[in-house]
Design a protein around this motif. Structure first.
Motif, PDB file in Angstrom:
ATOM      1  N   TYR A   1     -26.804  12.504 -21.691  1.00  0.00           N
ATOM      2  CA  TYR A   1     -25.928  11.244 -21.837  1.00  0.00           C
ATOM      3  C   TYR A   1     -25.079  10.631 -21.070  1.00  0.00           C
ATOM      4  CZ  TYR A   1     -29.254  11.942 -26.740  1.00  0.00           C
ATOM      5  OH  TYR A   1     -29.937  11.643 -27.360  1.00  0.00           O
ATOM      6  N   PHE A   2     -24.216  11.546 -21.403  1.00  0.00           N
ATOM      7  CA  PHE A   2     -23.135  11.721 -20.369  1.00  0.00           C
ATOM      8  C   PHE A   2     -23.155  11.529 -18.570  1.00  0.00           C
ATOM      9  CE2 PHE A   2     -19.943  12.627 -24.186  1.00  0.00           C
ATOM     10  CZ  PHE A   2     -20.375  11.674 -24.532  1.00  0.00           C
ATOM     11  N   THR A   3     -23.670  11.061 -18.444  1.00  0.00           N
ATOM     12  CA  THR A   3     -24.387  11.065 -16.678  1.00  0.00           C
ATOM     13  C   THR A   3     -23.477   9.936 -16.084  1.00  0.00           C
ATOM     14  OG1 THR A   3     -26.298  10.454 -16.762  1.00  0.00           O
ATOM     15  CG2 THR A   3     -26.148  12.680 -16.195  1.00  0.00           C
ATOM     16  N   SER A   4     -23.184   9.659 -15.179  1.00  0.00           N
ATOM     17  CA  SER A   4     -22.517   8.316 -14.571  1.00  0.00           C
ATOM     18  C   SER A   4     -23.609   7.219 -14.516  1.00  0.00           C
ATOM     19  CB  SER A   4     -22.501   8.865 -12.888  1.00  0.00           C
ATOM     20  OG  SER A   4     -21.564   7.140 -12.202  1.00  0.00           O
ATOM     21  N   PRO A   5     -23.372   6.027 -14.511  1.00  0.00           N
ATOM     22  CA  PRO A   5     -24.176   5.007 -14.121  1.00  0.00           C
ATOM     23  C   PRO A   5     -24.246   4.781 -12.982  1.00  0.00           C
ATOM     24  CG  PRO A   5     -22.714   4.652 -15.770  1.00  0.00           C
ATOM     25  CD  PRO A   5     -22.372   5.410 -15.405  1.00  0.00           C
ATOM     26  N   LEU A   6     -23.524   5.263 -12.290  1.00  0.00           N
ATOM     27  CA  LEU A   6     -23.038   4.389 -10.591  1.00  0.00           C
ATOM     28  C   LEU A   6     -24.385   4.608 -10.139  1.00  0.00           C
ATOM     29  CD1 LEU A   6     -19.819   4.684 -10.104  1.00  0.00           C
ATOM     30  CD2 LEU A   6     -20.761   2.747 -11.977  1.00  0.00           C
ATOM     31  N   VAL A   7     -24.612   3.566  -8.885  1.00  0.00           N
ATOM     32  CA  VAL A   7     -25.715   4.087  -8.083  1.00  0.00           C
ATOM     33  C   VAL A   7     -25.208   3.983  -6.996  1.00  0.00           C
ATOM     34  CG1 VAL A   7     -27.724   4.157  -9.095  1.00  0.00           C
ATOM     35  CG2 VAL A   7     -26.589   1.847  -8.658  1.00  0.00           C
ATOM     36  N   HIS A   8     -25.314   4.065  -5.320  1.00  0.00           N
ATOM     37  CA  HIS A   8     -24.847   3.495  -3.704  1.00  0.00           C
ATOM     38  C   HIS A   8     -25.578   3.508  -3.379  1.00  0.00           C
ATOM     39  CE1 HIS A   8     -20.923   5.717  -5.449  1.00  0.00           C
ATOM     40  NE2 HIS A   8     -21.450   6.657  -6.126  1.00  0.00           N
ATOM     41  N   GLY A   9     -24.951   2.816  -2.749  1.00  0.00           N
ATOM     42  CA  GLY A   9     -25.897   2.378  -1.250  1.00  0.00           C
ATOM     43  C   GLY A   9     -26.432   0.588  -0.970  1.00  0.00           C
TER      44      GLY A   9
END
Length: 899
Positions: free
Chosen positions: A25-33
């Protein structure tokens, strides 16, 4: 040795289960690139001034004075003439860090960032500051560095005051805001004679950030309704007016400066924030200047039913509410910088004063930026999932026309943003069901294994057959298949732990189950022995309704009468009844203290002294104090008396703005440091050691109760009264002489009843104190006896210690029961473990990621609380064993030999 091995394995398993909830439930929602996107048209502003008044409530700014005037005449004039205003809706947790991340980066920071730092970036993310040409910041050392360190290049310049200035006991916290205004004025004045700096300031895409912490500091110290808080708002208004004038003069009134004034979070009436009360989530937003829509009058009713428009006398002006993350794309559009690539905000078009083409282009850029995140998330998930298992997100195709000619493109862009955000959530939670099933299998297997261990040995066949090889081969094959599957999908290392952990657990369960025949528990023919079977619900329901603790305690008070104990020991049965009923009243009281209860703190200290004196007087014949122990108890009782008055002296000093007295601070820290070691100096006899622990922890608890109620501590004292009376007849027992962890007797249902009582009292100590609420809704007033300068880690640690103290009291009582009844520590603790694990599994199924943010946070926190309690009890059982059975000898008396 086997017990230690089992303890280590059990602790490891529960740590894995605890961590799993953060991966699920608490993984970072951020994506890069992703590639940043900006509007190709000329922006309306060359520079942006962002002013964040930390801790400012919306009603505190917008509500006029009784005489009809405003305490913020400058901003009121902006609202009525030059700008657009509204309410910015923040999200839980309403703290400074996530609030500023939402404002400047455009996304709501996930909870996993809390464990990775406070003043620096825990994860890489883009922001308006990072996309700007130059950003100059003035303000708190707790906020500014995290945006400077995460920026690419050296174009974010920070100017902060020393951290020691953030003192809640300061005579005038508004000096923090005055410092910012003074520095900004000096900065522009010095730029007049610095050609290099002046040239940089005249460039486009610049940002000036003013972080004003004085309002928040005064709110914590004096409450939002205090004159100090309200005067600080007036100071900010006057200072802002002066700074705007200086900036406009510096840039020759070129009309190219945009201004945004807002807050990161609000504050409750009692000076705390962090939860989801409207006073914490509703913050003001005022924008004006280049590219911002001017005030618009309205004659028809506006779509807001909260009654604020009438209270604020602003029903004649258009109100435009936004989510806090929407402010980042607004600022990016005003100065023409790319919208932060991780932003999930939606551009509020009603704040823009520009052509329809510019609005369409800006919304198109916003949609493409969110769509880029969706595509990247989908590509990452597709690359790590087998093709025949991959299920793409189904969304409605949106056909794009040129935004330069079609105004309806705006609505199409908004639709695309909505679908893209839904797709982001879909791929972010793609593995949630798979991981959840793995954790549940491990949970059920572990609980089954513990049950098999607790079952008496005579429930098994006498011949211990070796488990068949087929079982071992089957488990090995399953482990290999899982490993290969995870390798192909390039899963993270934690996935291997969650998926492979059930294999050895279930192997152990099935191996032991082969020898299992039947259970033969010794059941006494007493209804009280079966209470644990019939009353399992209150423990779970009490997480949602604290009144259930009252119902449960009322039922537990009847145990002596149902079990037949009343006929044998009337006095002890009556003391149990009175103690439970007294304790049952406290969960019905409010969980968070609104105002300082100094008199209640003093009463609690005096009650502790009176109770201790009664104990010593009652036991003077049965267990008289040793000559060497008398000075220690005298010193401890004197320390309780001193600690009962230190909060009163501290509160008085802070009220008079004389700061935290040094003597009070020395007493507080010395008492805290000695609270664990002083009981180890007393005798290990049951009565004396328990009384010493009680006095020592009471002193510390009183010091941590400057604001939050101590009513439940009074209840726990009542609990200790009847409990010590219970143990008074056993007071000759010695902790160190009677603990035998190797002695195992046949399990009885009475043991289950004792374990159930223990878990219920643990939950009462956990939720009945209200300490959890005081931590969730951050209020540093509880630790003012120790420090007043803002330090989140030390303050948080002190608050956690306050939560732990009631646990220690109950755990020591549990240790006493074990010693007095000659129970097996292993079997008794394992029963508690099974009950706690069943509760944790129940809350695991109740975790949700939909509904209000308060509902989501509550569902997750319940699981985290139960798992933390289980792990914590494992560790605390060792601590209390040492605290009750060990003794420190500082000096030994030398034997005298006479000739």
């Amino acid at each position: 040795m086997r017990m230690i091995t089992f303890f280590v394995i059990g602790l490891t398993v529960h740590v894995v289960f605890f961590i799993s909830i953060f991966d699920i439930y608490f993984t970072s929602p951020l994506v890069h690139g992703m590639t940043p996107h900006s509007t190709p048209l000329e922006p309306p502003a060359s520079r942006l001034v962002l002013v964040v008044a930390d801790g400012l409530r919306a009603d505190s700014l917008f509500t006029p004075l009784p005489n009809g005037s405003s305490r913020t005449p400058y901003l009121r004039g902006i609202i009525e003439d030059k700008g657009t205003w509204g309410v910015s809706h923040t999200r839980v947790p309403t703290e400074s860090r996530p609030g500023h991340v939402a404002l400047i980066a455009g996304f709501y920071e996930d909870v996993s960032a809390v464990a990775k730092g406070w003043k620096e970036n825990p994860v890489e993310f883009d922001s308006v500051f990072n996309e700007s040409r130059h950003t100059w910041c003035w303000g708190s050392p707790d906020i500014l560095p995290m945006f400077a360190k995460g920026a690419s290049g050296d174009h974010v310049y920070t100017h902060t005051y020393p951290a020691v200035e953030e003192d809640f006991a300061s005579t005038d916290a508004s000096k923090l805001d005055s410092w910012v205004f003074t520095q900004v004025k000096s900065f522009f004045k010095s730029a007049q004679s610095n050609s290099t700096l002046k040239a940089s300031l005249w460039e486009d895409k610049n940002v000036f950030f003013l972080h004003l912490l004085g309002i928040d500091t005064n709110g914590h110290a004096h409450r939002p309704m205090s004159q100090e808080y309200l005067d600080n708002i007036g100071l900010v208004d006057a200072g802002l007016a002066e700074v705007v004038s200086i900036i406009e003069d510096f840039f020759d009134n070129d009309g190219k400066t945009a201004y945004v004034f807002t807050s990161d979070h609000g504050m409750t009436n009692w000076g705390s924030h962090g939860a989801g009360h409207p006073s914490e989530t509703l913050t003001p937003l005022v924008a004006w200047g280049a590219g911002v829509q001017k005030a618009k009058g309205v004659t028809e009713p506006q779509p807001y039913n909260d009654g604020f428009l009438q209270d604020w006398k602003l029903e004649h002006l258009r109100r435009v509410d936004v989510s806090q993350a929407d402010i980042a794309p607004l600022m990016a559009s005003l100065i023409g910088v790319p919208i932060p690539v991780n932003s999930v905000g939606v551009l509020p078009l009603l704040y823009l004063n520009n052509s329809e083409r510019f609005k369409a282009e800006s919304m198109y850029t916003n949609a493409i930026q969110v769509l880029e995140q969706f595509k990247m998330k989908m590509m990452q998930k597709k690359e790590t999932t087998l093709s025949f298992l991959f299920t793409p997100y189904q969304y409605q195709q949106v056909r794009f026309l040129s935004p330069c000619f079609v105004s309806c493109q705006i609505s199409l862009c908004q639709s695309l943003i909505s679908h893209s955000l839904e797709g982001l959530v879909y791929y972010h939670t793609y593995d949630r069901f798979f991981l959840g099933c793995s954790v549940v299998l491990g949970f059920v297997g572990w609980t089954s294994y513990v049950v098999l261990i607790v079952i008496p040995q005579d429930a098994f066949h006498p011949n211990k057959s070796i488990p068949g090889r087929n079982l071992a081969r089957l488990c090995t094959c399953v482990a290999v298949v899982i490993t290969v599957f995870l390798l192909i999908q390039r899963s993270p290392i934690t996935y291997y732990i969650y998926c492979l952990l059930p294999v050895p657990v279930w192997y152990s369960v099935l191996k032991d189950a082969q020898n299992f025949t039947c259970v033969s528990l010794t059941v006494r023919n007493k209804p009280g022995s079966c209470m644990a079977v019939y009353f399992c619900c209150p423990q779970v329901v009490s997480f949602f309704h604290r009144a259930m603790l009252t119902v449960g305690l009322a039922v537990l008070s009847l145990w002596p009468f149902l079990s037949g104990l009343f006929g044998k020991a009337k006095s002890r049965s009556l003391s149990w009844l009175v103690g439970c009923l007294c304790l049952a009243a406290f969960p019905l009281m409010p969980v968070v203290g609104r105002e300082p209860n100094i008199h209640l703190v003093t009463c609690a200290g005096l009650l502790a002294l009176f109770t201790s004196a009664c104990y010593l007087w009652s036991s003077r014949r049965r267990t008289p104090l040793h000559l060497g122990d008398r000075p220690q108890f005298v010193v401890q009782m004197l320390l309780v008396a001193v600690c009962a008055y230190v909060p009163s002296l501290t509160h008085s000093s802070l009220q008079q703005k004389r700061g935290l007295p040094l003597l009070n601070q020395i007493i507080s820290w010395s008492t805290l440091a000695s609270s664990i070691f002083v009981p180890l100096l007393s005798s290990t006899r049951l009565f004396h050691r328990l009384l010493s622990i009680f006095l020592s922890l009471t002193s510390t608890y009183l010091l941590l109760s400057l604001k939050v109620r101590v009513s439940l501590w009074l209840g726990l004292q009542t609990y200790m009264v009847f409990l010590f009376f219970f143990f008074l007849q056993l007071s000759t027992i010695d902790f160190s002489a009677n603990i035998d962890i190797t002695k195992i007797r046949q399990l009885k249902l009475d043991d289950i009843r004792r374990s159930y009582f223990f878990v219920f009292f643990i939950i009462t100590a956990f939720f009945g104190t209200g300490n959890i609420a005081s931590i969730n809704s951050f209020d540093p007033a509880s630790v003012y006896c120790f420090l007043t300068v803002f330090n989140p880690f030390i303050m948080g640690g002190l608050m956690m210690w306050k939560v732990i103290i009631p646990f220690i009291i109950v755990m020591c009582t549990f240790e006493t029961i074990q010693v007095a009844t000659q129970l097996s520590s292993r079997s008794l603790f394992l029963i508690v473990l099974v009950i706690s694990d069943l509760m944790a599994l129940h809350f695991f199924f109740m975790v949700q990621d939909y509904g209000s943010w308060l509902d989501i946070g509550t569902s997750i926190s319940h699981y985290v609380i139960v798992m933390s309690m289980t792990i914590f009890l494992m560790l605390l059982s060792v601590v209390t064993h040492v605290l009750t059975s060990q003794r420190l000898v500082l000096w030994r008396q030398r034997k005298m030999h006479f000739p």
